[in-house]
Design an enzyme around this catalytic site. Sequence first.
Site, PDB file in Angstrom:
ATOM      1  N   LYS A  49       1.415  14.309   1.191  1.00  0.00           N
ATOM      2  CA  LYS A  49       0.569  14.725   1.062  1.00  0.00           C
ATOM      3  C   LYS A  49       0.163  16.158   0.495  1.00  0.00           C
ATOM      4  O   LYS A  49      -0.724  17.183   0.107  1.00  0.00           O
ATOM      5  CB  LYS A  49      -1.291  14.034   2.288  1.00  0.00           C
TER       6      LYS A  49
ATOM      7  N   LYS B 127      -7.724  14.135   5.161  1.00  0.00           N
ATOM      8  CA  LYS B 127      -7.413  13.171   5.122  1.00  0.00           C
ATOM      9  C   LYS B 127      -6.040  13.233   6.247  1.00  0.00           C
ATOM     10  O   LYS B 127      -5.421  14.339   6.526  1.00  0.00           O
ATOM     11  CB  LYS B 127      -6.185  12.674   3.408  1.00  0.00           C
ATOM     12  N   ARG B 128      -5.050  12.102   6.171  1.00  0.00           N
ATOM     13  CA  ARG B 128      -4.091  12.433   7.165  1.00  0.00           C
ATOM     14  C   ARG B 128      -2.841  13.434   6.906  1.00  0.00           C
ATOM     15  O   ARG B 128      -3.207  13.893   5.287  1.00  0.00           O
ATOM     16  CB  ARG B 128      -3.310  10.913   7.622  1.00  0.00           C
TER      17      ARG B 128
ATOM     18  N   THR C  75      -8.226   6.918  -1.484  1.00  0.00           N
ATOM     19  CA  THR C  75     -10.140   6.803  -1.971  1.00  0.00           C
ATOM     20  C   THR C  75     -10.763   8.134  -1.734  1.00  0.00           C
ATOM     21  O   THR C  75     -11.977   7.813  -2.042  1.00  0.00           O
ATOM     22  CB  THR C  75     -10.065   5.830  -0.882  1.00  0.00           C
TER      23      THR C  75
ATOM     24  N   HIS D 104       0.795  -1.604  -0.267  1.00  0.00           N
ATOM     25  CA  HIS D 104       0.263  -0.095  -0.020  1.00  0.00           C
ATOM     26  C   HIS D 104       0.641   1.031   0.331  1.00  0.00           C
ATOM     27  O   HIS D 104       0.449   2.350   0.232  1.00  0.00           O
ATOM     28  CB  HIS D 104      -0.848   0.413   1.079  1.00  0.00           C
TER      29      HIS D 104
ATOM     30  N   LYS E  16     -14.065   9.168  -3.494  1.00  0.00           N
ATOM     31  CA  LYS E  16     -15.544   9.914  -3.025  1.00  0.00           C
ATOM     32  C   LYS E  16     -15.593  11.077  -2.956  1.00  0.00           C
ATOM     33  O   LYS E  16     -17.596  11.040  -3.156  1.00  0.00           O
ATOM     34  CB  LYS E  16     -14.915   9.816  -1.379  1.00  0.00           C
TER      35      LYS E  16
END
Length: 787
Positions: free
Chosen positions: A529, A523-524, A631, A335, A635
């Site tokens: 990111k 998100k985290r 993911t 992952h 959404k």
Amino acid sequence: MNKNKFMESYIENLQRITLKNFKDTSDKDRYFALCDTIMELINQEWRNCKNRTRKSRKAYYFSAEFLVGRSLGNNLINLGIYDEVKEILKEIDIDFESIENFEDDAALGNGGLGRLAACFMDSAATQKLDMYGYGVRYREGLFKQKIENGFQVEEGDHWIKDGDGWSIRVESDSKIVKFRDQTVKAVPYDMPMLGFENEQVNTLRLWQAEPFEEFDFSYFNNFQYDKAVEEKNRAEDITRVLYPNDIQREGKVLRLKQQYFFCSASIQDMVAKYKQYFQNDLQFEEFSKYHVIQLNDTHPIIAIPELIRVLVDENSIDFEKAVEITKNTFAFTNHTVLQEALETWPKDIMLEVCPRCFEIIEQLNENVVKEFKKKGLSEEAIDPYRIIRFDQIRMANLAIVMSKSVNGVAKLHTQILKDDTFNNWYKLMPEKFNNKTNGITPRRWLVYSNIRLSNFITEKLGTGDWKYDLTKLKGLEKFLDDEKTLEEINQIKYENKKDLAKYILENEGISIDPNSIFDIQIKRIHEYKRQHLNLIHIINLYHELKNNPDMDFYPTTFILGGKAAPGYFRAKAIIKLANEIARVVNNDPYVNDKIKVVFVNNYRVSYGEKLFPAADISEQISTAGKEASGTGNMKFMLNGALTLGTYDGANIEIFENAGVENNYLFGAKVEELNEIYNSYNPKEFYHTNEDIKDAVDALLSGELKDNDSYMFLDIYNSLINPQGGEKADNYFVLKDFEDYKKTHEKINKEYADRLTWARKSLKNIANAGYFSSDRTILEYAKDIWKL
Ligand code: NBG
């Protein structure tokens, strides 16, 4: 469902479990009684499923995390009785929403990896696949995030303190797990995983650690009460907390204990059942015909030597044969390509936890070395393949040799695994490698959380079939040029934004305008990111608006949310920065009607259910090559947001499916970043681009205050000053800034054309079908599991 019967048994349960008269019961009582009533309703089908599948080939999803979230609403949706139950409750004057809000999220995961496991459980049941989930019943879910003075503060999340309405303790299936220094009992708690409007009820079995013997009475009798309790605590410690690290790993004894604990219990469970139902195969000849174990990342890999141990030591199977059985049983999903997440365990820790597994791994390592020597590889050429090197056990290597399949979670990610991360392995065994692009369950992420859009789609398509086969959304394309439909799309989004604005006002105390653009990044928090790219852009935009108040600008609300690992200083600095920007911007009357900034507190599954339906822009801005899939991006797309994203992870497939012209692509691609990797100097960007300088300098100018925590200095340095062996701006924030800013400007202009925007939104919804986890799980079932 018989309405009267349901109401009767509900009231009966409510009074039975509380010993109160109906009118005296609390929301909590009402919530738990409703759980009971629903569990009774599904009991029969659940048992049927368990019985029917005793002798069927099954997939076993081994995962240290299942981020289930709340179950009440979702279970009602999947049972097809959501509206009816709401009505029934209304008839007896119970407000569904208030009891729904009583439920704590089962936050048994950090982020995407755990949520994916939960979506897979939903999809497997919906597709009538016999899939069993095995994991850990953490007493404490992921910490609760409080924001104090702009800083993240972590609080415990004892999610089952009031009870657990959705599990059944199956005492009789308890197992004994032995560590070198300790023996504990593993007690399974089974959660029903309901298929959508079908009879399938799969099981998620979560193990809880308990003392092998309740009390050591010898201590107790000697008045050494502390010692008597000690063993109990030591056992319970094993499943007490979920490690709050996303991506980074924790090299702690207790963490490996946790992994070995649930893997050992699960393997023992599978073997025991096999012996019970297949009594004429005590040689386990056909074990792998009935079992396939999917390893969700590196965390459950210890299950591999454990299966060998149980076969060899406890069932007298030859070692070589046990290895063969094991190789035919396991499959492995990776992952992430970030090195810090690929687990390795020091030999001494493994010896401390599960010495026999270490012996087995040593032997497997020798086998690898022998085999590769036979193939003519030199000692040196073998190094990358060794399972043990420099007294470190490399779990990914163990998984790759011992699995029949290795997969990544989006096309680009799998390509990077082949070309780079696992290139050595890929060259030798290309046939093992395959891609399974992630997905999300449309039941939770649309049918349940966005009722308006869901009903609208059903009305437009004339049927609800799309809930079983999400590719049917494609049918919406015939309305692309229908003005009325497009206006309805905008209206639905507006209503959802109003709901979110109300919730944010109640929870964050910030008032936002549903007519503004809702630009959301949830998100985290992690540097890759790039929440800080988003933030320095906001700083720059804020300055621009101040200097140029008449600038043509569509009011925008920037919403961010996410938790930082408690030990990850820079991620926490990013949270402080977001809150500080929010404080300054939201209190500045000169820009206030133009931009607002909100950092939502304690982002979690149930908050996401409110955010995704209300987004106009989905921020997916990771450094190209770093986000395995994502993911959340799916959404947002399914709920009609347009993606502002880099060429990374599943964003690429979103662009492919919905058309890049209906989204906003920006930033450098992987190849370019690889090329400039060594020569990259962020200072060049800093000195030549005024906007960058303006925003980065603001970190230290005193305009933004970090309360002497040096957090903003840390972010500043990370962007332009190389420190301690670490390169400056590792994640190319400054490199991508200009393109990011330009793309934002484009969005800001184009949003004003409301119909064209709605058309793009509809294009995204209509093409989100590919991202259903039903599709993903069917691919696993067909290509890997052969179910
Ligand atoms: C995460 C990736 C995400 C991906 C999820 C689910 C880990 C180790 N990886 O990009 O960062 O969507 O896994 O596959 O948590």
